[in-house]
Structure formats: C-alpha cells, structure tokens
Motif scaffolding. Structure first.
Motif, short mmCIF file in Angstrom:
data_model
loop_
_atom_site.label_atom_id
_atom_site.label_comp_id
_atom_site.label_asym_id
_atom_site.label_seq_id
_atom_site.Cartn_x
_atom_site.Cartn_y
_atom_site.Cartn_z
N ARG A 169 87.12 34.24 -0.52
CA ARG A 169 86.79 35.04 0.65
C ARG A 169 85.33 34.88 1.03
O ARG A 169 84.52 34.39 0.25
CB ARG A 169 87.14 36.50 0.45
N LYS A 172 91.86 23.92 3.09
CA LYS A 172 91.94 23.62 4.52
C LYS A 172 91.44 24.82 5.35
O LYS A 172 90.69 24.64 6.31
CB LYS A 172 93.38 23.28 4.90
N ALA A 173 91.83 26.02 4.97
CA ALA A 173 91.38 27.24 5.68
C ALA A 173 89.87 27.42 5.55
O ALA A 173 89.20 27.81 6.51
CB ALA A 173 92.12 28.46 5.15
N ILE A 174 89.33 27.14 4.37
CA ILE A 174 87.89 27.27 4.16
C ILE A 174 87.13 26.25 5.01
O ILE A 174 86.13 26.56 5.64
CB ILE A 174 87.53 27.09 2.66
N LYS A 175 87.64 25.02 5.03
CA LYS A 175 86.99 23.94 5.81
C LYS A 175 86.91 24.27 7.30
O LYS A 175 85.99 23.84 7.98
CB LYS A 175 87.74 22.62 5.61
N LYS A 176 87.89 25.04 7.81
CA LYS A 176 87.84 25.45 9.23
C LYS A 176 86.61 26.28 9.53
O LYS A 176 85.97 26.12 10.56
CB LYS A 176 89.09 26.26 9.59
N SER A 177 86.29 27.22 8.63
CA SER A 177 85.14 28.11 8.83
C SER A 177 83.84 27.54 8.29
O SER A 177 82.76 27.89 8.75
CB SER A 177 85.39 29.45 8.15
N PHE A 200 90.48 33.85 2.66
CA PHE A 200 91.06 32.53 2.89
C PHE A 200 92.37 32.37 2.14
O PHE A 200 93.19 31.54 2.49
CB PHE A 200 90.08 31.44 2.49
N GLY A 201 92.56 33.14 1.09
CA GLY A 201 93.80 33.10 0.34
C GLY A 201 93.62 33.52 -1.10
O GLY A 201 92.51 33.71 -1.59
N ASP A 219 96.03 24.35 0.80
CA ASP A 219 96.08 25.17 2.01
C ASP A 219 94.86 26.09 2.12
O ASP A 219 94.34 26.32 3.21
CB ASP A 219 97.38 25.98 2.10
N ILE A 220 94.37 26.57 0.99
CA ILE A 220 93.17 27.42 1.00
C ILE A 220 91.94 26.58 1.30
O ILE A 220 91.06 26.99 2.06
CB ILE A 220 93.04 28.20 -0.33
N GLN A 247 86.46 37.88 5.47
CA GLN A 247 87.61 37.03 5.76
C GLN A 247 88.18 36.52 4.44
O GLN A 247 87.45 35.98 3.61
CB GLN A 247 87.22 35.86 6.64
#
Length: 109
Positions: free
Chosen positions: A70, A94-99, A78-79, A91-92, A76
């Motif tokens: 987080r 990938k979510a971190i890389k977005k932010s 991330f998972g 998948d986590i 936020q």
C-alpha cells in the motif's frame, strides 16, 4: 479507515479486525550472523512515505498472517497476498507500476 482483503478467507476487513505486524519481506539472520546484522534485523525498520509492504494478521477472522502492498501517503491498497510469498504477485506489481512507474522489486525490501 484502512480496509484490506484477507487472501486466505476472502473477507474484506477493516483495520479493527486486523493486527499490524510491521514491515514485510525482512531478511532474517540466524546463528553465525554478525551482531550488527542481528541488531539491524531486530531494531531497524523502514518507515517510508509512499509505497510500503507490511505484514497483517486477520486476528478477528481466520487468524492468518498476510502481506499488504500500500501507499502510506494516499492509503491506496495495491493488494494483499500470502505471507509465505517471497515477492508480490504479478497483478500487484502491475498495479504498483501504474502509480509508481519507476518502481522495481528488490528482494531486500
């Protein structure tokens, strides 16, 4: 309020059902380690502003430990993923890389 999903039982729990366990993915030292390494393992913890990996226990649920990724500034999440994992799942990541596009996983985190 912080809400995390337990990766074991699937229950979405708020922080009143959970117990914090500090920083995740610490390098543990056993017999034969130097006193400095052991001292750092016991007492030195990161307290970052931003992305952080933490341990949590679903105390008022299944009772199992898990990790959460987080952002400490925005809260936020991330998972979450099992505590036995050596690295966050794809998948986590990938979510971190977005932010955080410049972020890369390091095993010592």
């Amino acid at each position: 309020m912080l809400t995390l999903t337990c990766p074991y039982c699937g229950v979405k729990a708020d922080e009143t059902e959970l117990s914090p366990g500090g920083e995740a993915h610490l390098k543990r030292f056993g017999p034969g380690a130097s006193e400095d390494d052991f001292h750092d393992y016991l007492f030195s913890r990161k307290n970052p502003r931003g992305l952080h990996f933490e341990r949590w226990r679903h105390s008022y649920g299944c009772g199992k430990w898990f990790h959460a990724a987080r952002d400490t500034m925005t809260l936020q999440v991330f998972g979450t993923y099992p505590a036995q994992s050596y690295a966050p799942p794809k998948d986590i990541v990938k979510a971190i890389k977005k932010s955080h596009p410049d972020w890369t996983w390091e095993a010592s985190e």
